[in-house]
Design an enzyme around this catalytic site. Structure first.
Site, short mmCIF file in Angstrom:
data_model
loop_
_atom_site.label_atom_id
_atom_site.label_comp_id
_atom_site.label_asym_id
_atom_site.label_seq_id
_atom_site.Cartn_x
_atom_site.Cartn_y
_atom_site.Cartn_z
N ASP A 97 23.14 -55.72 -0.41
CA ASP A 97 24.13 -55.08 0.47
C ASP A 97 25.37 -54.72 -0.35
O ASP A 97 25.63 -55.33 -1.41
CB ASP A 97 24.55 -56.04 1.60
N1 URA Z 1 20.11 -60.80 2.23
C1 URA Z 1 21.18 -60.17 2.79
O1 URA Z 1 21.49 -60.40 3.94
N2 URA Z 1 21.88 -59.32 2.01
C2 URA Z 1 21.61 -59.08 0.73
O2 URA Z 1 22.30 -58.29 0.07
C3 URA Z 1 20.50 -59.74 0.15
C4 URA Z 1 19.77 -60.60 0.92
#
Ligand code: URA
Length: 229
Positions: free
Chosen positions: A101
């Site tokens: 993310d």
């Molecule tokens: N899980 C998430 O919620 N976000 C990420 O960036 C990676 C794994």
């Protein structure tokens, strides 16, 4: 593969530049002029630019210490991408292996080898991804147990595989998961009544983030690191 794709990758130039070289008649295969950019060729065909034999670059394998605030994409019309942080003549051949993310930090792999990336991302391979997770509230024993058992997330066909969970402090976990569902860690923690404040990926399988890499820095993987997968 298409001739213009081959020329663009072999020479490290844009697809449109490759197309114009092809249309100018600069490329040959077995002394025959190649004039059609969409013609399909084999990657090992002896294609020449004037007298120089063109070859595809070796696949690239990189790790990046991803900062918060950049998107795990190779292009974006409005936002900074992880590719903007990489300076490499063949960076346009890279794709992201297992997105993070925008606000997640840490180990991100990029490669131009689709089979390698596929092996890492495939849930069937059960490659662990380890995150340091900072939480809004203390994590109780019941929540730890649910994470360890596997959680049925909304809209997913299967529950998550049993995660490995180590309590680092009251509000911090080291969590290893075996899939790459959308926002998986955040959704798992929300499902047990908590909230992720920061998320940092430390490890993928046996490959850890190089702690010599400052935030935003990257490096090429060694052969042993590449062969981990
Ligand atoms: N899980 C998430 O919620 N976000 C990420 O960036 C990676 C794994």
């Amino acid at each position: 593969m298409r001739l213009d794709q081959f020329v663009s990758q072999a020479m490290g130039i844009s697809r449109s530049h490759a197309q114009s070289l092809i249309r100018q008649g600069a490329l040959t295969l077995h002394e025959q002029l190649l004039k059609n950019p969409s013609q399909h060729i084999k990657p090992h065909d002896p294609i020449k630019l004037e007298q120089t034999l063109l070859t595809l670059p070796q696949p690239l394998y990189l790790m990046l210490n991803k900062p918060a605030g950049v998107v795990s994409a190779t292009t974006d019309p409005h936002q900074r991408t992880v590719l903007d942080l990489i300076q490499h003549p063949h960076k346009h051949t890279l794709h992201v292996v297992g997105r993070l993310d925008k606000d997640t930090t840490g180990l991100l792999l990029l490669s131009s080898d689709g089979d390698w990336s596929h092996r890492i991302a495939s849930p069937r391979k059960q490659i662990g991804k380890t995150y340091l997770v900072t939480l809004a509230a203390a994590c109780n024993d019941e929540a730890l147990e649910q994470l360890r058992q596997g959680i049925q997330l909304h809209g997913e066909k299967h529950p998550t595989s049993p995660a490995q969970v180590i309590l680092v402090s009251e509000q911090q976990l080291r969590l290893t998961i075996y899939e790459g569902m959308y926002h998986q860690v955040k959704r798992m923690l929300a499902a047990v009544g908590n909230q992720v404040i920061t998320l940092h990926r430390e490890q993928i399988g046996g490959l850890g983030l190089d702690n010599e890499l400052a935030v935003g820095e990257w490096r090429v993987l060694s052969d042993e690191e590449r062969d981990e997968f």
